[in-house]
Design an enzyme around this catalytic site. Sequence first.
Site, short mmCIF file in Angstrom:
data_model
loop_
_atom_site.label_atom_id
_atom_site.label_comp_id
_atom_site.label_asym_id
_atom_site.label_seq_id
_atom_site.Cartn_x
_atom_site.Cartn_y
_atom_site.Cartn_z
N GLU A 1 39.24 11.51 28.00
CA GLU A 1 39.00 10.57 29.09
C GLU A 1 37.61 9.94 28.97
O GLU A 1 36.75 10.42 28.21
CB GLU A 1 39.12 11.31 30.43
CG GLU A 1 40.49 11.93 30.69
CD GLU A 1 41.55 10.93 31.10
OE1 GLU A 1 41.43 9.74 30.76
OE2 GLU A 1 42.50 11.33 31.80
N ASP B 1 48.08 16.64 21.92
CA ASP B 1 47.69 17.24 23.20
C ASP B 1 48.87 17.94 23.86
O ASP B 1 50.00 17.87 23.38
CB ASP B 1 47.10 16.17 24.15
CG ASP B 1 47.84 14.84 24.06
OD1 ASP B 1 49.09 14.85 23.88
OD2 ASP B 1 47.20 13.79 24.17
N ASP C 1 42.45 3.00 30.44
CA ASP C 1 41.00 3.21 30.57
C ASP C 1 40.33 3.50 29.24
O ASP C 1 39.18 3.91 29.18
CB ASP C 1 40.71 4.35 31.55
CG ASP C 1 41.31 5.68 31.13
OD1 ASP C 1 41.93 5.76 30.05
OD2 ASP C 1 41.16 6.66 31.88
#
Length: 260
Positions: free
Chosen positions: A142, A66, A135
């Site tokens: 995400e 990324d 998370d």
Amino acid sequence: MEVVIAPAEELAVHAADAIETLLRRDPATVLGLATGSSPLKVYDELARRHREEGLSFEQARGFMLDEYVGLPAEHPQRYRNVIETEIASRVEWPADQVLGPDGLAEDLPAACAAYEQAIKDAGGVDLQILGIGTDGHIAFNEPGSSLASRTRIKTLTHQTRVDNARFFDDDVEQVPTHCLTQGLGTIMEARHLVLLATGRGKAEAVHQLVEGPISAMWPGTVMQMHPHATVLVDDAAASRLQLGDYYRQTFASKPGWQGL
């Protein structure tokens, strides 16, 4: 999925062993590179092996997971610069053989498509190093990300920006709001996934990753569907695993020649 529970220093050695095995077998191996804290000890160990044992990256190719969108080319937290500092320059890896998505491109969708094509043209990734967010995100996929997603632009959650603020003088406002990231579908095409996680803060994410249901709410759980996925965790990160003792037993009884 194989789960290895060991001290952080041993985890780095296991990951480096897997990478060295590939490089010795095929010097033109294609490696997937992660940033963040999780792979740093792996990069330290690879740099040591390069320096002391002649491990060569001269013909290898690398693809980053990324990149932040909009960070100036010279910014120290631009992931291309981080990879150069943490691993590429330390193993004398030719700069043109380590690629990342272009977070400064005028046409970001076109840059993402070009990056996907570059990975394909290289024959795909042989071993992908991964970390996991608190998370459950891997790369910058995400919660809510499509399990079939490809390289694309993503908006970072507030939690991810808070977690990454430590790299930006603890100022969340300095952390970019967008990134380019390999998609979950892209990552799953790598032939071997090696994920590292340490510390109690990663315990819930690791529990969901290994033992939870496959869900876009915990993107890393897609790894349960991969035919060759290795999860390397220390005791703290493994503290929520219900089958922790079984994973320890399984790895302890594994033949030494089998490797990861």
